[in-house]
Design a protein around this motif. Structure first.
Motif, PDB file in Angstrom:
ATOM      1  N   THR A  93       0.906  -0.623   0.261  1.00 43.15           N
ATOM      2  CA  THR A  93      -0.268   0.120   0.228  1.00 43.15           C
ATOM      3  C   THR A  93       1.323   1.128   0.307  1.00 43.15           C
ATOM      4  O   THR A  93       1.247   1.269   0.894  1.00 43.15           O
ATOM      5  CB  THR A  93      -1.081  -0.066   1.438  1.00 43.15           C
ATOM      6  N   SER A  95       0.741   4.553   0.029  1.00 40.35           N
ATOM      7  CA  SER A  95       0.680   5.716   1.210  1.00 40.35           C
ATOM      8  C   SER A  95       1.061   5.082   2.789  1.00 40.35           C
ATOM      9  O   SER A  95       1.006   6.632   3.145  1.00 40.35           O
ATOM     10  CB  SER A  95      -1.404   6.164   1.710  1.00 40.35           C
ATOM     11  N   LEU A  96       1.148   4.412   3.191  1.00 35.32           N
ATOM     12  CA  LEU A  96       1.741   4.042   4.026  1.00 35.32           C
ATOM     13  C   LEU A  96       3.475   3.712   4.652  1.00 35.32           C
ATOM     14  O   LEU A  96       3.950   2.677   2.737  1.00 35.32           O
ATOM     15  CB  LEU A  96       1.239   2.356   4.116  1.00 35.32           C
ATOM     16  N   PHE A 120      -5.404   9.524   6.384  1.00 32.79           N
ATOM     17  CA  PHE A 120      -6.555   8.898   5.076  1.00 32.79           C
ATOM     18  C   PHE A 120      -4.837   7.293   5.374  1.00 32.79           C
ATOM     19  O   PHE A 120      -5.679   6.645   4.620  1.00 32.79           O
ATOM     20  CB  PHE A 120      -6.436   9.759   4.240  1.00 32.79           C
ATOM     21  N   GLN A 121      -4.032   8.280   5.879  1.00 34.57           N
ATOM     22  CA  GLN A 121      -3.526   6.350   5.769  1.00 34.57           C
ATOM     23  C   GLN A 121      -3.810   5.321   6.751  1.00 34.57           C
ATOM     24  O   GLN A 121      -3.313   3.916   6.365  1.00 34.57           O
ATOM     25  CB  GLN A 121      -1.814   7.097   5.826  1.00 34.57           C
ATOM     26  N   ARG A 122      -3.952   5.442   8.616  1.00 33.31           N
ATOM     27  CA  ARG A 122      -4.620   4.680   9.241  1.00 33.31           C
ATOM     28  C   ARG A 122      -5.950   3.627   8.565  1.00 33.31           C
ATOM     29  O   ARG A 122      -6.071   3.018   8.554  1.00 33.31           O
ATOM     30  CB  ARG A 122      -5.512   5.546  10.153  1.00 33.31           C
ATOM     31  N   GLN A 123      -7.258   5.161   7.384  1.00 35.40           N
ATOM     32  CA  GLN A 123      -7.940   4.115   6.743  1.00 35.40           C
ATOM     33  C   GLN A 123      -7.713   3.199   5.551  1.00 35.40           C
ATOM     34  O   GLN A 123      -8.022   2.324   5.402  1.00 35.40           O
ATOM     35  CB  GLN A 123      -8.763   5.560   6.238  1.00 35.40           C
ATOM     36  N   ASP A 124      -6.666   3.585   5.062  1.00 30.10           N
ATOM     37  CA  ASP A 124      -6.149   2.834   3.753  1.00 30.10           C
ATOM     38  C   ASP A 124      -5.482   1.237   3.985  1.00 30.10           C
ATOM     39  O   ASP A 124      -5.341   0.525   3.354  1.00 30.10           O
ATOM     40  CB  ASP A 124      -5.531   3.790   3.382  1.00 30.10           C
ATOM     41  N   ALA A 125      -4.924   1.316   5.701  1.00 29.08           N
ATOM     42  CA  ALA A 125      -4.005   0.596   5.836  1.00 29.08           C
ATOM     43  C   ALA A 125      -5.628  -0.112   6.334  1.00 29.08           C
ATOM     44  O   ALA A 125      -5.270  -1.739   6.273  1.00 29.08           O
ATOM     45  CB  ALA A 125      -3.730   0.611   7.782  1.00 29.08           C
ATOM     46  N   ASN A 127      -8.617  -0.537   4.648  1.00 22.40           N
ATOM     47  CA  ASN A 127      -9.221  -0.798   4.180  1.00 22.40           C
ATOM     48  C   ASN A 127      -8.681  -1.941   3.112  1.00 22.40           C
ATOM     49  O   ASN A 127      -9.222  -2.437   2.566  1.00 22.40           O
ATOM     50  CB  ASN A 127      -9.685   0.440   3.238  1.00 22.40           C
ATOM     51  N   SER A 128      -7.557  -2.372   2.726  1.00 26.66           N
ATOM     52  CA  SER A 128      -6.566  -2.879   2.619  1.00 26.66           C
ATOM     53  C   SER A 128      -7.145  -4.114   2.718  1.00 26.66           C
ATOM     54  O   SER A 128      -6.012  -5.409   2.079  1.00 26.66           O
ATOM     55  CB  SER A 128      -4.963  -2.418   2.597  1.00 26.66           C
ATOM     56  N   ASN A 140      -8.913  -1.282  14.502  1.00 26.71           N
ATOM     57  CA  ASN A 140      -8.324  -0.572  13.804  1.00 26.71           C
ATOM     58  C   ASN A 140      -7.550   0.343  14.914  1.00 26.71           C
ATOM     59  O   ASN A 140      -8.382   1.782  15.363  1.00 26.71           O
ATOM     60  CB  ASN A 140      -8.749   0.494  12.702  1.00 26.71           C
TER      61      ASN A 140
END
Length: 217
Positions: A93, A95-96, A120-125, A127-128, A140
């Protein structure tokens, strides 16, 4: 104002309309505008889609989720397999930051920890990995490092609210303590509520958003 019976029928219809949900396995109860979903679903992904479907219905004041994830034989995996898959996906990912997020799995329940700078990084993790086969739940616990003063965070949030929804910004109050943000006031639907919370999370350094807003239909 919808009656509880009307609200129940609307939620059931929305669940049937959502292709990612087996509506026949989900029971819907409504009392004073509070919707309760109960029953069994075959994956955590289906559970999330059931929650989102119910939240889309106008008139829902609150949602209680009592859905249990019961994996079929094809969906079962060992915790080690799930952890390895989650670790690899998070590593891919973009963004992380490297090694910013740690993974733990117990009984199919996936827990993410670590530190990032943005929501958004927290959410991307999350969501992935939330759709991974074998996952029965997700916590999370990734923390956001505060990087701005309370005054600047408050200013950023209020400016974002005014830019995106000028009329609604006047009815929403923002209080900041350290990296914690509390939103109070009145919104008219779930979309406005989501906009306000996303605006809050959009400021660097925000580590927690407390939603004390009320819905007024």
């Amino acid at each position: 104002m919808k009656t509880d019976s009307q609200l129940q029928q609307d939620v059931m219809a929305e669940l049937k309309w959502e292709p990612a949900v087996h509506a026949a396995q989900i029971g819907v109860e409504v009392k004073d505008g509070v919707v309760t979903l109960a029953g069994e679903v075959s994956s955590y992904y289906e559970k999330l889609n059931a929650e989102r479907a119910a939240q889309r219905v106008g008139g829902v004041k609150a949602l209680a989720v009592e859905l249990k994830v019961k994996l079929g034989e094809l969906g079962k995996r060992t915790d080690a397999d799930i952890a390895l898959s989650a670790k690899n996906i998070i590593g891919w990912t973009g963004s992380l930051p490297a090694d910013a997020v740690k993974v733990m799995v117990e009984g199919g329940w996936l827990t993410l920890t670590g530190d990032v700078e943005w929501q958004f990084q927290r959410q991307d993790a999350a969501n992935s990995v939330r759709h991974l086969l074998g996952v029965t739940g997700l916590s999370n616990q990734i923390a956001i490092k505060p990087t701005l003063s309370a005054t600047l965070v408050k200013s950023d949030i209020e400016a974002a609210l005014k830019r995106r929804a000028a009329a609604d910004a006047q009815t929403i109050s923002v209080a900041v303590s350290g990296g914690d943000v509390t939103l109070t006031g009145t919104v008219h639907n779930w979309a406005e509520r989501d906009l306000a919370t996303r605006s809050a999370w959009g400021s660097a350094g925000v580590r927690k958003v407390v939603d004390n807003m009320t819905l007024a239909y």
